[in-house]
Design a protein around this motif. Structure first.
Motif, mmCIF file in Angstrom:
data_model
loop_
_atom_site.group_PDB
_atom_site.id
_atom_site.type_symbol
_atom_site.label_atom_id
_atom_site.label_comp_id
_atom_site.label_asym_id
_atom_site.label_seq_id
_atom_site.Cartn_x
_atom_site.Cartn_y
_atom_site.Cartn_z
ATOM 1 N N LEU A 1 168.312 44.053 54.686
ATOM 2 C CA LEU A 1 168.302 43.025 53.448
ATOM 3 C C LEU A 1 167.082 42.216 53.563
ATOM 4 O O LEU A 1 166.768 41.733 54.441
ATOM 5 N N LEU A 2 166.560 42.127 52.167
ATOM 6 C CA LEU A 2 165.398 41.413 52.047
ATOM 7 C C LEU A 2 165.617 40.116 51.136
ATOM 8 O O LEU A 2 166.325 40.083 50.332
ATOM 9 N N VAL A 3 164.789 38.948 51.622
ATOM 10 C CA VAL A 3 165.015 37.618 50.685
ATOM 11 C C VAL A 3 163.720 36.754 51.117
ATOM 12 O O VAL A 3 163.171 36.921 52.008
ATOM 13 N N GLY A 4 163.380 36.173 49.842
ATOM 14 C CA GLY A 4 162.302 35.365 49.869
ATOM 15 C C GLY A 4 162.428 34.018 49.595
ATOM 16 O O GLY A 4 163.420 33.403 49.047
ATOM 17 N N ASP A 5 161.666 33.058 50.250
ATOM 18 C CA ASP A 5 161.403 31.656 49.865
ATOM 19 C C ASP A 5 162.581 30.842 49.863
ATOM 20 O O ASP A 5 163.332 30.405 48.856
ATOM 21 N N LEU A 6 163.308 30.734 51.267
ATOM 22 C CA LEU A 6 164.569 30.079 51.367
ATOM 23 C C LEU A 6 164.078 28.595 51.352
ATOM 24 O O LEU A 6 164.842 27.615 50.945
ATOM 25 N N HIS A 7 162.923 28.211 51.689
ATOM 26 C CA HIS A 7 162.574 26.603 51.712
ATOM 27 C C HIS A 7 163.559 25.803 52.527
ATOM 28 O O HIS A 7 163.920 24.797 51.765
ATOM 29 N N LEU A 8 163.791 26.090 53.603
ATOM 30 C CA LEU A 8 165.105 25.296 54.383
ATOM 31 C C LEU A 8 164.451 23.971 54.354
ATOM 32 O O LEU A 8 163.263 23.589 55.061
ATOM 33 N N GLY A 9 165.330 22.989 54.404
ATOM 34 C CA GLY A 9 165.015 21.457 54.639
ATOM 35 C C GLY A 9 164.338 21.010 53.904
ATOM 36 O O GLY A 9 163.488 19.919 53.942
ATOM 37 N N LYS A 10 164.006 21.685 52.556
ATOM 38 C CA LYS A 10 163.103 21.027 51.456
ATOM 39 C C LYS A 10 163.757 19.455 50.995
ATOM 40 O O LYS A 10 162.944 18.529 50.798
ATOM 41 N N GLU A 11 165.301 19.320 51.077
ATOM 42 C CA GLU A 11 165.558 18.040 50.755
ATOM 43 C C GLU A 11 165.086 16.992 51.736
ATOM 44 O O GLU A 11 164.723 15.610 51.363
ATOM 45 N N SER A 12 164.929 17.115 53.072
ATOM 46 C CA SER A 12 164.436 16.302 53.977
ATOM 47 C C SER A 12 162.910 16.010 53.886
ATOM 48 O O SER A 12 162.527 14.823 53.686
ATOM 49 N N SER A 13 162.102 17.093 53.250
ATOM 50 C CA SER A 13 160.603 16.860 52.769
ATOM 51 C C SER A 13 160.826 16.012 51.812
ATOM 52 O O SER A 13 159.650 15.028 51.654
ATOM 53 N N PHE A 14 161.326 16.166 50.714
ATOM 54 C CA PHE A 14 161.332 15.137 49.699
ATOM 55 C C PHE A 14 161.576 13.920 49.745
ATOM 56 O O PHE A 14 160.870 13.089 49.541
ATOM 57 N N ARG A 15 162.692 13.555 50.725
ATOM 58 C CA ARG A 15 163.140 12.296 50.928
ATOM 59 C C ARG A 15 162.004 11.442 51.776
ATOM 60 O O ARG A 15 161.865 10.390 51.694
ATOM 61 N N ALA A 16 161.362 12.324 52.705
ATOM 62 C CA ALA A 16 160.341 12.116 53.602
ATOM 63 C C ALA A 16 158.993 11.523 52.513
ATOM 64 O O ALA A 16 158.300 10.680 53.069
ATOM 65 N N ALA A 17 159.057 12.075 51.589
ATOM 66 C CA ALA A 17 157.936 11.638 50.645
ATOM 67 C C ALA A 17 158.370 10.763 49.541
ATOM 68 O O ALA A 17 157.782 10.415 48.707
ATOM 69 N N GLY A 18 159.582 10.341 49.724
ATOM 70 C CA GLY A 18 160.023 9.259 48.842
ATOM 71 C C GLY A 18 160.750 9.708 47.447
ATOM 72 O O GLY A 18 160.933 8.738 46.799
ATOM 73 N N VAL A 19 161.062 10.926 47.437
ATOM 74 C CA VAL A 19 161.974 11.475 46.409
ATOM 75 C C VAL A 19 163.225 11.420 46.520
ATOM 76 O O VAL A 19 163.643 12.412 47.645
ATOM 77 N N PRO A 20 164.055 10.897 45.904
ATOM 78 C CA PRO A 20 165.494 11.027 46.363
ATOM 79 C C PRO A 20 166.265 12.265 45.648
ATOM 80 O O PRO A 20 166.296 12.577 44.680
ATOM 81 N N VAL A 21 166.737 12.944 46.690
ATOM 82 C CA VAL A 21 167.413 14.149 46.542
ATOM 83 C C VAL A 21 168.696 14.336 47.302
ATOM 84 O O VAL A 21 168.805 13.618 48.460
ATOM 85 N N PRO A 22 169.669 14.873 46.799
ATOM 86 C CA PRO A 22 170.951 15.058 47.472
ATOM 87 C C PRO A 22 170.940 15.942 48.721
ATOM 88 O O PRO A 22 170.035 16.945 48.609
ATOM 89 N N ASP A 23 171.763 15.736 49.505
ATOM 90 C CA ASP A 23 172.039 16.455 50.679
ATOM 91 C C ASP A 23 172.736 18.018 50.146
ATOM 92 O O ASP A 23 173.251 17.932 49.238
ATOM 93 N N GLY A 24 172.355 18.837 51.222
ATOM 94 C CA GLY A 24 173.154 19.802 51.090
ATOM 95 C C GLY A 24 172.481 21.074 50.529
ATOM 96 O O GLY A 24 173.249 22.429 50.796
ATOM 97 N N ALA A 25 171.412 21.051 50.142
ATOM 98 C CA ALA A 25 170.637 22.339 49.558
ATOM 99 C C ALA A 25 170.536 23.475 50.882
ATOM 100 O O ALA A 25 170.743 24.759 50.465
ATOM 101 N N THR A 26 170.201 22.827 51.901
ATOM 102 C CA THR A 26 169.807 23.753 53.211
ATOM 103 C C THR A 26 171.250 24.605 53.436
ATOM 104 O O THR A 26 171.421 25.847 53.649
#
Length: 224
Positions: free
Chosen positions: A40-65
């Motif tokens: 099975l192949l899969v690309g670009d999960l970008h896990l933890g993206k919501e944590s990165s956005f919040r660390a940069a001051g961008v408010p995003v909801p939890d749960g994406a990961t």
């Protein structure tokens, strides 16, 4: 309803295609199943993206990961692969590797211990220390028989070579009389397959179909 053509085909469940005389199944969740190799192949999960956005001051909801891993687990449960190959950008960046993200992915690995996992490093993974507890095989590229597996696609591929890649987060816009819809999509040509980004963050590079490449949208969409 969005238009369909010979160059734009809507993937409602899965679509069988061939690359390098190998049969592949393009799944409506954005994964690629190769039954011959039980891979099975899969690309670009970008896990933890919501944590990165919040660390940069961008408010995003939890749960994406969590949602991303649940969707990937559903794909694994459906295909039951012997091998999972992650085509880069497993994590979004260093800030993405929070204790919570690490815990969730380690639990995912434990749940799928009978499935070997390989990470083909993406540009977002380069400066992240991947935890050894995840037990991933990590490479710059991999092979599926004669098909090269990599993160960033080549613009020009030598004759006789074939590749499956990710990185672009490709999307296609389909226009009806009433609205414009943007779908994540596969990009398929004679020598190359580019897979869509996986998970709930769906922005990407908008492409146009052409005589030498087919855009294959997958089920969900953003309305404009």
């Amino acid at each position: 309803m969005p238009m369909e053509s010979a160059l734009v085909t809507q993937a409602k469940t899965s679509i069988p295609v061939e690359l390098a005389d190998r049969s592949l199944c393009l799944r409506a969740d954005g994964t690629v199943w190769c039954a011959e190799f039980e891979t099975l192949l899969v690309g670009d999960l970008h896990l933890g993206k919501e944590s990165s956005f919040r660390a940069a001051g961008v408010p995003v909801p939890d749960g994406a990961t969590q949602t991303t891993l649940q969707l990937l687990q559903a794909a694994i449960d459906s295909c039951r692969p012997r091998k999972l190959i992650l085509l880069g950008d497993l994590l979004h960046d260093r800030a993405a590797l929070s204790d919570e993200t690490s815990r969730m992915f380690q639990e995912f690995c434990a749940q799928n211990s009978k499935c070997s996992m390989t990470l083909v490093l993406g540009n977002h993974d380069q400066n992240v220390d991947i935890p050894t507890a995840w037990a991933l095989e990590i490479h710059d590229r991999a092979q599926l028989d004669e098909i090269e597996l990599k993160h960033a696609p080549r613009e020009s591929i030598p004759t006789g070579s074939f590749e499956i890649a990710a990185h672009w987060h490709p999307v296609v816009a389909l226009q009806s009389r009433l609205e414009k819809l943007r779908f994540r999509c596969f990009v398929l040509s004679a020598q190359q397959l580019i897979v869509p980004a996986f998970g709930p963050f769906k922005g990407g590079l908008e492409l146009q179909p052409s005589s030498d490449k087919q855009l294959i949208p997958i089920g969900d969409y953003n309305r404009e």
